[in-house]
Scaffold this motif. Structure first.
Motif, short mmCIF file in Angstrom:
data_model
loop_
_atom_site.label_atom_id
_atom_site.label_comp_id
_atom_site.label_asym_id
_atom_site.label_seq_id
_atom_site.Cartn_x
_atom_site.Cartn_y
_atom_site.Cartn_z
N GLY A 1 16.17 -23.18 15.19
CA GLY A 1 16.91 -24.45 15.16
C GLY A 1 17.94 -24.50 14.04
O GLY A 1 19.03 -25.03 14.22
N ASP A 2 17.59 -23.92 12.90
CA ASP A 2 18.53 -23.89 11.77
C ASP A 2 19.72 -22.99 12.09
O ASP A 2 20.87 -23.32 11.77
CB ASP A 2 17.84 -23.41 10.50
CG ASP A 2 16.78 -24.38 10.01
OD1 ASP A 2 16.84 -25.58 10.36
OD2 ASP A 2 15.88 -23.94 9.28
N MET A 3 19.46 -21.86 12.72
CA MET A 3 20.55 -20.96 13.10
C MET A 3 21.47 -21.63 14.11
O MET A 3 22.69 -21.46 14.05
CB MET A 3 20.00 -19.65 13.68
CG MET A 3 19.50 -18.70 12.64
SD MET A 3 19.12 -17.07 13.32
CE MET A 3 17.43 -17.34 13.83
N ALA A 4 20.89 -22.40 15.02
CA ALA A 4 21.68 -23.08 16.04
C ALA A 4 22.64 -24.09 15.41
O ALA A 4 23.71 -24.35 15.96
CB ALA A 4 20.76 -23.77 17.05
N GLU A 5 22.27 -24.64 14.27
CA GLU A 5 23.14 -25.58 13.58
C GLU A 5 24.24 -24.87 12.80
O GLU A 5 25.30 -25.43 12.57
CB GLU A 5 22.32 -26.46 12.63
CG GLU A 5 21.41 -27.42 13.36
CD GLU A 5 20.56 -28.26 12.41
OE1 GLU A 5 20.85 -28.27 11.20
OE2 GLU A 5 19.60 -28.88 12.89
N THR B 1 5.51 -20.25 15.41
CA THR B 1 4.66 -21.28 14.82
C THR B 1 5.02 -22.55 15.59
O THR B 1 5.94 -23.25 15.22
CB THR B 1 4.96 -21.46 13.31
OG1 THR B 1 4.91 -20.19 12.69
CG2 THR B 1 3.96 -22.39 12.66
N SER B 2 4.32 -22.76 16.68
CA SER B 2 4.66 -23.83 17.61
C SER B 2 4.96 -25.13 16.87
O SER B 2 4.23 -25.51 15.96
CB SER B 2 3.52 -24.03 18.59
OG SER B 2 3.97 -24.76 19.69
N PRO B 3 6.05 -25.78 17.16
CA PRO B 3 7.02 -25.56 18.23
C PRO B 3 8.25 -24.75 17.80
O PRO B 3 9.26 -24.77 18.49
CB PRO B 3 7.43 -26.97 18.59
CG PRO B 3 7.45 -27.68 17.28
CD PRO B 3 6.32 -27.05 16.48
N THR B 4 8.21 -24.05 16.68
CA THR B 4 9.39 -23.34 16.21
C THR B 4 9.15 -21.83 16.18
O THR B 4 8.03 -21.36 16.23
CB THR B 4 9.78 -23.80 14.79
OG1 THR B 4 8.70 -23.50 13.91
CG2 THR B 4 10.07 -25.29 14.74
#
Length: 99
Positions: free
Chosen positions: A43-47, A74-77
């Motif tokens: 998610g951080d890379m997507a930002e 490590t659900s959900p990431t």
């Protein structure tokens, strides 16, 4: 004449596998990002990177299949980091191939 598999060493095949994975600027940006820190969440890379999450996932999959990165779920990431052993091998093989 087409080279046969017998003429291609495992080293050359591995070099080509790494080179194929590195054949896109977003994948290079991912490796640069991951190499600058211990790990990073999807998610951080997507930002940070200028691609859609689904496109990012495909690029991460290519890098992971080549063995250049590894991911821990490590659900959900999913947290990704450089596979140091293979990353160092890729640098060595690519450097050798280009000399």
């Amino acid at each position: 004449m087409q080279p046969t598999k017998e003429l291609l060493s495992e080293e050359l095949l591995q070099t080509a596998k790494f080179a194929k994975a590195l054949g896109h600027p977003i994948r290079l940006a991912i490796l640069e990002l991951l190499n600058s820190q211990a790990c990073c969440f999807h998610g951080d890379m997507a930002e940070i990177l200028p691609v859609a999450k689904s496109t990012l996932s495909q690029h991460l999959k290519e890098l992971k299949n080549a063995g250049l990165i590894q991911g821990n779920i490590t659900s959900p990431t999913i947290k990704y980091c450089i596979n140091r052993e293979n990353f160092d091998l890729a640098k060595k093989l690519l450097s050798s191939a280009l000399n």
